[in-house]
Motif scaffolding. Structure first.
Motif, PDB file in Angstrom:
ATOM      1  N   ALA A  13      55.152  44.735  52.697  1.00 34.99           N
ATOM      2  CA  ALA A  13      54.340  43.542  52.976  1.00 34.99           C
ATOM      3  C   ALA A  13      55.005  42.603  53.973  1.00 34.99           C
ATOM      4  CB  ALA A  13      54.060  42.796  51.673  1.00 34.99           C
ATOM      5  N   ASP A  14      56.332  42.673  54.115  1.00 32.89           N
ATOM      6  CA  ASP A  14      57.059  41.796  55.021  1.00 32.89           C
ATOM      7  C   ASP A  14      56.637  42.082  56.466  1.00 32.89           C
ATOM      8  OD1 ASP A  14      59.064  40.815  56.864  1.00 32.89           O
ATOM      9  OD2 ASP A  14      60.416  40.585  55.155  1.00 32.89           O
ATOM     10  N   PRO A  15      56.157  41.071  57.210  1.00 37.42           N
ATOM     11  CA  PRO A  15      55.704  41.310  58.582  1.00 37.42           C
ATOM     12  C   PRO A  15      56.819  41.703  59.550  1.00 37.42           C
ATOM     13  CG  PRO A  15      55.659  38.960  58.071  1.00 37.42           C
ATOM     14  CD  PRO A  15      55.993  39.678  56.791  1.00 37.42           C
ATOM     15  N   ASN A  16      58.081  41.480  59.182  1.00 38.15           N
ATOM     16  CA  ASN A  16      59.207  41.886  60.024  1.00 38.15           C
ATOM     17  C   ASN A  16      59.568  43.353  59.841  1.00 38.15           C
ATOM     18  OD1 ASN A  16      59.831  39.208  61.135  1.00 38.15           O
ATOM     19  ND2 ASN A  16      60.304  38.734  59.010  1.00 38.15           N
ATOM     20  N   ILE A  17      59.113  43.962  58.769  1.00 40.81           N
ATOM     21  CA  ILE A  17      59.457  45.354  58.460  1.00 40.81           C
ATOM     22  C   ILE A  17      58.221  46.247  58.499  1.00 40.81           C
ATOM     23  CG2 ILE A  17      60.385  46.904  56.692  1.00 40.81           C
ATOM     24  CD1 ILE A  17      62.099  44.497  55.740  1.00 40.81           C
ATOM     25  N   GLY A  18      57.179  45.851  57.805  1.00 35.53           N
ATOM     26  CA  GLY A  18      55.960  46.657  57.712  1.00 35.53           C
ATOM     27  C   GLY A  18      54.936  46.265  58.755  1.00 35.53           C
TER      28      GLY A  18
END
Length: 103
Positions: A13-18
């Motif tokens: 869910a993290d926008p920096n990873i997913g």
């Protein structure tokens, strides 16, 4: 949900990873899914030669994609890919890792 499953879900869910992608099973309807993309270089030995190639691998949540198969389609930021080879699940059976090739 176990603590580990909750942590994996948070990472996706993290926008920096997913990121978002569209997964379409062969002959099925498209589904919006979250992915973690890995675009590493691969070096393969072939006799005395070493062959360098780009690879595209993505991780998919098992809760979103129950049974990915070779030939299924994944669209990432408007670029279409097909799953090649057999998908592999992690030890906890939470994440699929799939190899992609351009469609």
């Amino acid at each position: 949900m176990s603590a580990f499953a909750a942590a994996v879900t948070a990472l996706f869910a993290d926008p920096n990873i997913g990121g978002d992608a569209v997964y379409t099973p062969e002959g099925g309807a498209p589904v919006l899914v979250r992915i973690v993309t890995r675009r590493a270089d691969a070096v393969t030995d072939f006799g005395d030669a070493r062959i360098w190639s780009d690879t595209t691998r993505v991780d998919l949540l098992v809760t979103e994609v129950a049974n990915p198969r070779p030939g299924d389609r994944v669209e990432i930021e408007g670029e279409a890919f097909l799953i090649q080879g057999e998908p592999v699940r992690d030890r906890e059976r939470l994440v699929w890792t799939v190899d992609l090739r351009p469609a």
